[in-house]
Design a protein around this motif. Structure first.
Motif, PDB file in Angstrom:
ATOM      1  N   SER A  23      88.531  20.309 -27.040  1.00 20.52           N
ATOM      2  CA  SER A  23      88.365  21.477 -27.187  1.00 20.52           C
ATOM      3  C   SER A  23      89.579  22.288 -26.899  1.00 20.52           C
ATOM      4  CB  SER A  23      86.975  22.127 -26.616  1.00 20.52           C
ATOM      5  OG  SER A  23      87.091  22.159 -25.204  1.00 20.52           O
ATOM      6  N   VAL A  24      90.215  22.057 -25.707  1.00 16.25           N
ATOM      7  CA  VAL A  24      91.355  22.639 -25.360  1.00 16.25           C
ATOM      8  C   VAL A  24      92.579  22.299 -26.232  1.00 16.25           C
ATOM      9  CG1 VAL A  24      93.297  22.457 -23.318  1.00 16.25           C
ATOM     10  CG2 VAL A  24      90.639  22.609 -22.625  1.00 16.25           C
ATOM     11  N   LEU A  25      92.796  20.950 -26.721  1.00 17.66           N
ATOM     12  CA  LEU A  25      93.631  20.807 -27.697  1.00 17.66           C
ATOM     13  C   LEU A  25      93.535  21.653 -29.041  1.00 17.66           C
ATOM     14  CD1 LEU A  25      93.813  16.933 -27.194  1.00 17.66           C
ATOM     15  CD2 LEU A  25      95.527  18.805 -26.446  1.00 17.66           C
ATOM     16  N   ARG A  26      92.287  21.714 -29.542  1.00 19.28           N
ATOM     17  CA  ARG A  26      91.832  22.552 -30.718  1.00 19.28           C
ATOM     18  C   ARG A  26      92.310  23.935 -30.340  1.00 19.28           C
ATOM     19  NH1 ARG A  26      87.312  19.305 -30.861  1.00 19.28           N
ATOM     20  NH2 ARG A  26      86.116  20.724 -29.739  1.00 19.28           N
ATOM     21  N   TRP A  27      92.079  24.528 -29.200  1.00 17.68           N
ATOM     22  CA  TRP A  27      92.233  25.906 -28.970  1.00 17.68           C
ATOM     23  C   TRP A  27      93.871  26.175 -28.995  1.00 17.68           C
ATOM     24  CZ3 TRP A  27      95.005  27.649 -24.359  1.00 17.68           C
ATOM     25  CH2 TRP A  27      94.999  28.944 -24.336  1.00 17.68           C
ATOM     26  N   MET A  28      94.671  25.023 -28.468  1.00 15.32           N
ATOM     27  CA  MET A  28      96.081  25.178 -28.319  1.00 15.32           C
ATOM     28  C   MET A  28      96.658  25.067 -29.893  1.00 15.32           C
ATOM     29  SD  MET A  28      97.055  22.856 -25.100  1.00 15.32           S
ATOM     30  CE  MET A  28      98.711  22.949 -25.236  1.00 15.32           C
ATOM     31  N   GLU A  29      96.030  24.201 -30.556  1.00 13.14           N
ATOM     32  CA  GLU A  29      96.654  24.113 -31.880  1.00 13.14           C
ATOM     33  C   GLU A  29      96.154  25.416 -32.774  1.00 13.14           C
ATOM     34  OE1 GLU A  29      94.373  20.696 -33.097  1.00 13.14           O
ATOM     35  OE2 GLU A  29      95.788  19.189 -32.449  1.00 13.14           O
ATOM     36  N   ARG A  30      95.207  26.066 -32.354  1.00 15.61           N
ATOM     37  CA  ARG A  30      94.914  27.370 -33.058  1.00 15.61           C
ATOM     38  C   ARG A  30      95.850  28.327 -32.620  1.00 15.61           C
ATOM     39  NH1 ARG A  30      89.333  26.211 -32.363  1.00 15.61           N
ATOM     40  NH2 ARG A  30      89.191  27.568 -30.398  1.00 15.61           N
ATOM     41  N   GLY A  31      96.359  28.410 -31.517  1.00 16.16           N
ATOM     42  CA  GLY A  31      97.168  29.283 -30.790  1.00 16.16           C
ATOM     43  C   GLY A  31      98.787  29.268 -31.495  1.00 16.16           C
ATOM     44  N   GLU A  32      98.829  27.700 -31.741  1.00 17.13           N
ATOM     45  CA  GLU A  32     100.151  27.435 -32.331  1.00 17.13           C
ATOM     46  C   GLU A  32     100.281  27.789 -33.764  1.00 17.13           C
ATOM     47  OE1 GLU A  32     102.992  23.426 -33.081  1.00 17.13           O
ATOM     48  OE2 GLU A  32     100.821  23.045 -32.423  1.00 17.13           O
ATOM     49  N   ALA A  33      99.219  27.663 -34.572  1.00 17.39           N
ATOM     50  CA  ALA A  33      99.093  28.005 -36.041  1.00 17.39           C
ATOM     51  C   ALA A  33      99.317  29.514 -35.963  1.00 17.39           C
ATOM     52  CB  ALA A  33      97.595  27.632 -36.544  1.00 17.39           C
ATOM     53  N   ARG A  34      98.601  30.310 -35.095  1.00 19.68           N
ATOM     54  CA  ARG A  34      98.669  31.877 -35.225  1.00 19.68           C
ATOM     55  C   ARG A  34     100.261  32.231 -34.928  1.00 19.68           C
ATOM     56  NH1 ARG A  34      93.439  31.755 -32.732  1.00 19.68           N
ATOM     57  NH2 ARG A  34      94.542  31.667 -30.836  1.00 19.68           N
ATOM     58  N   ALA A  35     100.655  31.520 -33.947  1.00 18.98           N
ATOM     59  CA  ALA A  35     102.109  31.801 -33.704  1.00 18.98           C
ATOM     60  C   ALA A  35     102.989  31.824 -34.750  1.00 18.98           C
ATOM     61  CB  ALA A  35     102.575  31.115 -32.207  1.00 18.98           C
ATOM     62  N   LYS A  36     102.745  30.656 -35.623  1.00 18.48           N
ATOM     63  CA  LYS A  36     103.662  30.023 -36.566  1.00 18.48           C
ATOM     64  C   LYS A  36     103.524  31.180 -37.679  1.00 18.48           C
ATOM     65  CE  LYS A  36     104.015  25.258 -36.027  1.00 18.48           C
ATOM     66  NZ  LYS A  36     103.762  23.966 -36.778  1.00 18.48           N
ATOM     67  N   GLN A  37     102.409  31.608 -37.921  1.00 20.29           N
ATOM     68  CA  GLN A  37     101.950  32.739 -38.878  1.00 20.29           C
ATOM     69  C   GLN A  37     102.523  34.136 -38.425  1.00 20.29           C
ATOM     70  OE1 GLN A  37      97.771  32.870 -38.971  1.00 20.29           O
ATOM     71  NE2 GLN A  37      97.814  31.415 -40.556  1.00 20.29           N
ATOM     72  N   ASP A  38     102.669  34.408 -37.436  1.00 19.99           N
ATOM     73  CA  ASP A  38     103.269  35.637 -36.789  1.00 19.99           C
ATOM     74  C   ASP A  38     104.647  35.536 -36.912  1.00 19.99           C
ATOM     75  OD1 ASP A  38     103.264  38.213 -35.277  1.00 19.99           O
ATOM     76  OD2 ASP A  38     104.005  36.870 -33.522  1.00 19.99           O
ATOM     77  N   LEU A  39     105.291  34.485 -36.786  1.00 18.51           N
ATOM     78  CA  LEU A  39     107.009  34.342 -36.707  1.00 18.51           C
ATOM     79  C   LEU A  39     107.386  34.375 -38.111  1.00 18.51           C
ATOM     80  CD1 LEU A  39     109.280  33.634 -35.796  1.00 18.51           C
ATOM     81  CD2 LEU A  39     109.023  31.046 -35.720  1.00 18.51           C
ATOM     82  N   GLU A  40     106.354  33.720 -39.210  1.00 17.31           N
ATOM     83  CA  GLU A  40     106.486  33.516 -40.587  1.00 17.31           C
ATOM     84  C   GLU A  40     106.817  35.173 -41.090  1.00 17.31           C
ATOM     85  OE1 GLU A  40     103.788  31.112 -42.403  1.00 17.31           O
ATOM     86  OE2 GLU A  40     104.983  29.362 -41.537  1.00 17.31           O
ATOM     87  N   PHE A  41     105.586  36.061 -40.565  1.00 19.05           N
ATOM     88  CA  PHE A  41     105.588  37.346 -41.013  1.00 19.05           C
ATOM     89  C   PHE A  41     106.625  38.216 -40.372  1.00 19.05           C
ATOM     90  CE2 PHE A  41     104.030  41.679 -39.535  1.00 19.05           C
ATOM     91  CZ  PHE A  41     103.872  42.219 -40.652  1.00 19.05           C
ATOM     92  N   ARG A  42     106.996  38.002 -39.177  1.00 21.34           N
ATOM     93  CA  ARG A  42     108.121  38.848 -38.637  1.00 21.34           C
ATOM     94  C   ARG A  42     109.334  38.209 -39.142  1.00 21.34           C
ATOM     95  NH1 ARG A  42     106.641  41.303 -33.707  1.00 21.34           N
ATOM     96  NH2 ARG A  42     104.422  40.975 -33.046  1.00 21.34           N
ATOM     97  N   THR A  43     109.583  37.158 -39.742  1.00 17.70           N
ATOM     98  CA  THR A  43     110.935  36.708 -40.178  1.00 17.70           C
ATOM     99  C   THR A  43     110.739  37.318 -41.764  1.00 17.70           C
ATOM    100  OG1 THR A  43     110.776  34.657 -39.175  1.00 17.70           O
ATOM    101  CG2 THR A  43     112.059  34.639 -41.092  1.00 17.70           C
ATOM    102  N   GLU A  44     109.784  37.348 -42.193  1.00 13.51           N
ATOM    103  CA  GLU A  44     109.718  38.125 -43.564  1.00 13.51           C
ATOM    104  C   GLU A  44     110.018  39.690 -43.603  1.00 13.51           C
ATOM    105  OE1 GLU A  44     106.442  38.986 -46.996  1.00 13.51           O
ATOM    106  OE2 GLU A  44     106.143  37.195 -45.978  1.00 13.51           O
TER     107      GLU A  44
END
Length: 66
Positions: A23-44
């Motif tokens: 569950s900790v790994l899933r939580w970290m993976e979700r955080g990573e996915a959100r961070a990637k989406q945020d980075l893509e948005f900010r880059t755009e």
């Protein structure tokens, strides 16, 4: 989750129940996915802003940064 009655190990590391790790790994993976989406948005947004600046000003009108 902290192992019941344990708290911290002698070396100061937090003890985690065996079943909690996935569950900790899933939580970290979700955080990573959100961070990637945020980075893509900010880059755009940055690319759009650069395009707007390029469209409004020619290179000789922009002040030199260096």
């Amino acid at each position: 989750m902290i192992a019941e009655g344990e708290g911290q190990a002698a070396d100061g590391l937090l003890l985690i129940e065996e079943g909690a790790l996935p569950s900790v790994l899933r939580w970290m993976e979700r955080g990573e996915a959100r961070a990637k989406q945020d980075l893509e948005f900010r880059t755009e947004v940055l690319e759009q802003a650069r395009a707007e600046v390029d469209a409004r000003y020619s290179a000789d009108q922009l002040p030199s940064v260096l």
